[in-house]
Design a protein around this motif. Sequence first.
Motif, PDB file in Angstrom:
ATOM      1  N   LYS A  40       0.806  -1.225   0.013  1.00 35.02           N
ATOM      2  CA  LYS A  40      -0.157  -0.053   0.181  1.00 35.02           C
ATOM      3  C   LYS A  40       0.806   1.371  -0.027  1.00 35.02           C
ATOM      4  O   LYS A  40       1.637   1.211   0.852  1.00 35.02           O
ATOM      5  CB  LYS A  40      -0.963   0.091   1.283  1.00 35.02           C
ATOM      6  N   VAL A  41       0.662   2.271  -0.995  1.00 38.70           N
ATOM      7  CA  VAL A  41       1.203   3.310  -0.896  1.00 38.70           C
ATOM      8  C   VAL A  41       0.176   4.608  -1.223  1.00 38.70           C
ATOM      9  O   VAL A  41      -0.384   4.280  -2.353  1.00 38.70           O
ATOM     10  CB  VAL A  41       2.463   3.402  -2.038  1.00 38.70           C
ATOM     11  N   GLY A  42       0.313   5.435  -0.477  1.00 38.85           N
ATOM     12  CA  GLY A  42      -0.593   6.429  -0.607  1.00 38.85           C
ATOM     13  C   GLY A  42      -2.225   5.746  -0.439  1.00 38.85           C
ATOM     14  O   GLY A  42      -2.422   5.238   0.481  1.00 38.85           O
ATOM     15  N   LYS A  43      -3.135   5.932  -1.339  1.00 38.44           N
ATOM     16  CA  LYS A  43      -4.390   5.520  -1.207  1.00 38.44           C
ATOM     17  C   LYS A  43      -4.503   4.330  -1.883  1.00 38.44           C
ATOM     18  O   LYS A  43      -5.662   3.723  -1.739  1.00 38.44           O
ATOM     19  CB  LYS A  43      -5.288   6.501  -2.051  1.00 38.44           C
ATOM     20  N   ILE A  44      -3.776   3.607  -2.485  1.00 40.72           N
ATOM     21  CA  ILE A  44      -4.047   2.528  -3.497  1.00 40.72           C
ATOM     22  C   ILE A  44      -3.163   1.347  -2.529  1.00 40.72           C
ATOM     23  O   ILE A  44      -1.859   1.331  -2.327  1.00 40.72           O
ATOM     24  CB  ILE A  44      -3.489   2.788  -4.816  1.00 40.72           C
ATOM     25  N   THR A  45      -3.873   0.090  -2.608  1.00 43.01           N
ATOM     26  CA  THR A  45      -3.178  -1.158  -2.428  1.00 43.01           C
ATOM     27  C   THR A  45      -2.873  -1.784  -3.857  1.00 43.01           C
ATOM     28  O   THR A  45      -3.814  -2.037  -4.561  1.00 43.01           O
ATOM     29  CB  THR A  45      -3.852  -2.003  -1.637  1.00 43.01           C
ATOM     30  N   TYR A  46      -1.642  -1.915  -4.142  1.00 41.18           N
ATOM     31  CA  TYR A  46      -1.298  -2.505  -5.343  1.00 41.18           C
ATOM     32  C   TYR A  46      -0.798  -4.261  -5.145  1.00 41.18           C
ATOM     33  O   TYR A  46      -0.282  -4.619  -3.967  1.00 41.18           O
ATOM     34  CB  TYR A  46       0.089  -1.997  -5.701  1.00 41.18           C
ATOM     35  N   PHE A  47      -1.272  -4.946  -5.885  1.00 37.75           N
ATOM     36  CA  PHE A  47      -1.055  -6.342  -5.741  1.00 37.75           C
ATOM     37  C   PHE A  47      -0.984  -7.050  -6.906  1.00 37.75           C
ATOM     38  O   PHE A  47      -1.269  -6.499  -8.247  1.00 37.75           O
ATOM     39  CB  PHE A  47      -2.356  -6.991  -5.081  1.00 37.75           C
ATOM     40  N   ILE A  48      -0.332  -8.436  -6.888  1.00 37.63           N
ATOM     41  CA  ILE A  48      -0.366  -9.410  -7.995  1.00 37.63           C
ATOM     42  C   ILE A  48      -0.883 -10.631  -7.545  1.00 37.63           C
ATOM     43  O   ILE A  48      -0.729 -11.115  -6.366  1.00 37.63           O
ATOM     44  CB  ILE A  48       1.156  -9.527  -8.367  1.00 37.63           C
ATOM     45  N   GLU A  49      -1.615 -11.451  -8.488  1.00 34.13           N
ATOM     46  CA  GLU A  49      -2.383 -12.307  -8.168  1.00 34.13           C
ATOM     47  C   GLU A  49      -1.526 -13.756  -8.296  1.00 34.13           C
ATOM     48  O   GLU A  49      -0.615 -13.628  -8.993  1.00 34.13           O
ATOM     49  CB  GLU A  49      -3.621 -12.583  -8.952  1.00 34.13           C
ATOM     50  N   GLU A  50      -1.842 -14.578  -7.504  1.00 36.56           N
ATOM     51  CA  GLU A  50      -0.968 -15.967  -7.811  1.00 36.56           C
ATOM     52  C   GLU A  50      -1.009 -16.477  -8.993  1.00 36.56           C
ATOM     53  O   GLU A  50      -0.190 -17.147  -9.515  1.00 36.56           O
ATOM     54  CB  GLU A  50      -1.737 -17.039  -6.631  1.00 36.56           C
ATOM     55  N   ASP A  51      -2.165 -16.358  -9.962  1.00 35.81           N
ATOM     56  CA  ASP A  51      -2.294 -17.093 -11.288  1.00 35.81           C
ATOM     57  C   ASP A  51      -1.252 -16.192 -12.164  1.00 35.81           C
ATOM     58  O   ASP A  51      -1.191 -16.624 -13.384  1.00 35.81           O
ATOM     59  CB  ASP A  51      -3.806 -17.079 -11.885  1.00 35.81           C
ATOM     60  N   ASP A  52      -0.515 -15.100 -11.938  1.00 35.06           N
ATOM     61  CA  ASP A  52       0.325 -14.492 -12.680  1.00 35.06           C
ATOM     62  C   ASP A  52       1.456 -14.712 -12.350  1.00 35.06           C
ATOM     63  O   ASP A  52       2.579 -14.076 -12.912  1.00 35.06           O
ATOM     64  CB  ASP A  52      -0.048 -12.852 -12.874  1.00 35.06           C
ATOM     65  N   GLU A  53       1.834 -15.536 -11.276  1.00 39.72           N
ATOM     66  CA  GLU A  53       3.153 -15.705 -10.748  1.00 39.72           C
ATOM     67  C   GLU A  53       4.187 -16.376 -11.920  1.00 39.72           C
ATOM     68  O   GLU A  53       5.381 -15.682 -11.971  1.00 39.72           O
ATOM     69  CB  GLU A  53       3.135 -16.703  -9.740  1.00 39.72           C
ATOM     70  N   TRP A  54       3.495 -17.000 -12.877  1.00 38.19           N
ATOM     71  CA  TRP A  54       4.373 -17.803 -13.886  1.00 38.19           C
ATOM     72  C   TRP A  54       5.289 -16.795 -14.686  1.00 38.19           C
ATOM     73  O   TRP A  54       6.222 -16.982 -14.973  1.00 38.19           O
ATOM     74  CB  TRP A  54       3.544 -18.445 -14.866  1.00 38.19           C
ATOM     75  N   TYR A  55       4.554 -15.621 -14.894  1.00 37.68           N
ATOM     76  CA  TYR A  55       5.299 -14.598 -15.541  1.00 37.68           C
ATOM     77  C   TYR A  55       6.558 -14.058 -15.037  1.00 37.68           C
ATOM     78  O   TYR A  55       7.390 -13.676 -15.873  1.00 37.68           O
ATOM     79  CB  TYR A  55       4.361 -13.454 -15.684  1.00 37.68           C
ATOM     80  N   PHE A  56       6.565 -14.010 -13.782  1.00 38.84           N
ATOM     81  CA  PHE A  56       7.696 -13.319 -13.246  1.00 38.84           C
ATOM     82  C   PHE A  56       9.044 -14.313 -13.093  1.00 38.84           C
ATOM     83  O   PHE A  56      10.121 -13.554 -12.849  1.00 38.84           O
ATOM     84  CB  PHE A  56       7.445 -12.739 -11.685  1.00 38.84           C
ATOM     85  N   GLY A  57       8.704 -15.466 -13.131  1.00 39.90           N
ATOM     86  CA  GLY A  57      10.055 -16.515 -13.030  1.00 39.90           C
ATOM     87  C   GLY A  57      11.087 -16.014 -12.003  1.00 39.90           C
ATOM     88  O   GLY A  57      12.026 -16.061 -12.252  1.00 39.90           O
ATOM     89  N   GLY A  58      10.209 -15.721 -10.579  1.00 44.78           N
ATOM     90  CA  GLY A  58      11.423 -15.501  -9.706  1.00 44.78           C
ATOM     91  C   GLY A  58      11.867 -14.168  -9.342  1.00 44.78           C
ATOM     92  O   GLY A  58      12.528 -13.851  -8.299  1.00 44.78           O
ATOM     93  N   HIS A  59      11.313 -13.332 -10.259  1.00 45.44           N
ATOM     94  CA  HIS A  59      11.689 -11.952 -10.362  1.00 45.44           C
ATOM     95  C   HIS A  59      10.710 -11.042  -9.228  1.00 45.44           C
ATOM     96  O   HIS A  59       9.593 -11.529  -9.105  1.00 45.44           O
ATOM     97  CB  HIS A  59      11.961 -11.253 -11.564  1.00 45.44           C
ATOM     98  N   SER A  60      11.106 -10.115  -8.974  1.00 46.21           N
ATOM     99  CA  SER A  60      10.438  -9.077  -7.883  1.00 46.21           C
ATOM    100  C   SER A  60      10.051  -7.922  -8.991  1.00 46.21           C
ATOM    101  O   SER A  60      10.722  -7.735 -10.016  1.00 46.21           O
ATOM    102  CB  SER A  60      10.906  -8.394  -6.842  1.00 46.21           C
ATOM    103  N   LEU A  61       9.039  -7.062  -8.743  1.00 48.58           N
ATOM    104  CA  LEU A  61       8.562  -5.971  -9.570  1.00 48.58           C
ATOM    105  C   LEU A  61       8.827  -4.726  -8.763  1.00 48.58           C
ATOM    106  O   LEU A  61       8.133  -4.620  -7.717  1.00 48.58           O
ATOM    107  CB  LEU A  61       7.118  -6.300  -9.818  1.00 48.58           C
ATOM    108  N   GLN A  62       9.417  -3.722  -9.309  1.00 49.10           N
ATOM    109  CA  GLN A  62       9.469  -2.504  -8.770  1.00 49.10           C
ATOM    110  C   GLN A  62       9.034  -1.245  -9.794  1.00 49.10           C
ATOM    111  O   GLN A  62       9.273  -1.448 -11.183  1.00 49.10           O
ATOM    112  CB  GLN A  62      10.931  -2.123  -8.614  1.00 49.10           C
ATOM    113  N   VAL A  63       7.939  -0.647  -9.450  1.00 48.13           N
ATOM    114  CA  VAL A  63       7.312   0.367 -10.204  1.00 48.13           C
ATOM    115  C   VAL A  63       7.746   1.493 -10.032  1.00 48.13           C
ATOM    116  O   VAL A  63       7.696   2.029  -8.756  1.00 48.13           O
ATOM    117  CB  VAL A  63       5.686   0.236 -10.124  1.00 48.13           C
ATOM    118  N   GLU A  64       8.374   2.189 -10.930  1.00 45.44           N
ATOM    119  CA  GLU A  64       9.233   3.502 -10.835  1.00 45.44           C
ATOM    120  C   GLU A  64       8.347   4.434 -11.641  1.00 45.44           C
ATOM    121  O   GLU A  64       7.626   3.985 -12.406  1.00 45.44           O
ATOM    122  CB  GLU A  64      10.475   3.549 -10.948  1.00 45.44           C
TER     123      GLU A  64
END
Length: 95
Positions: A58-82
């Motif tokens: 949660k940053v500011g007013k919004i809770t940001y999230f990623i669902e389990e069914d999209d985990e395959w896409y990341f292949g062990g990586h983390s996501l940083q949104v800049e």
Amino acid sequence: MDLTVTEEAAKWYEEELDVDDNTNLRFYVRYGGTGGLQPGFSLAIRIEEPSEPIAETKVGKITYFIEEDDEWYFGGHSLQVEFSSKWEEPDFQYQ
């Protein structure tokens, strides 16, 4: 997997989207687009309630999230949104 959203990126989402203090924003995998981790796929966003999140913040007013069914896409990586000052919009970095 970790999910990080910088203050600058969060401000952009708050200004561009119709949000309130209880907004949930999902990063999800879509077919098409460029610049993603998996060829032929990219990330998109939508406002919805979390079901089975594997990462959230949660940053500011919004809770940001990623669902389990999209985990395959990341292949062990983390996501940083800049925020990209060059493009004046959020930019996804995979670590």
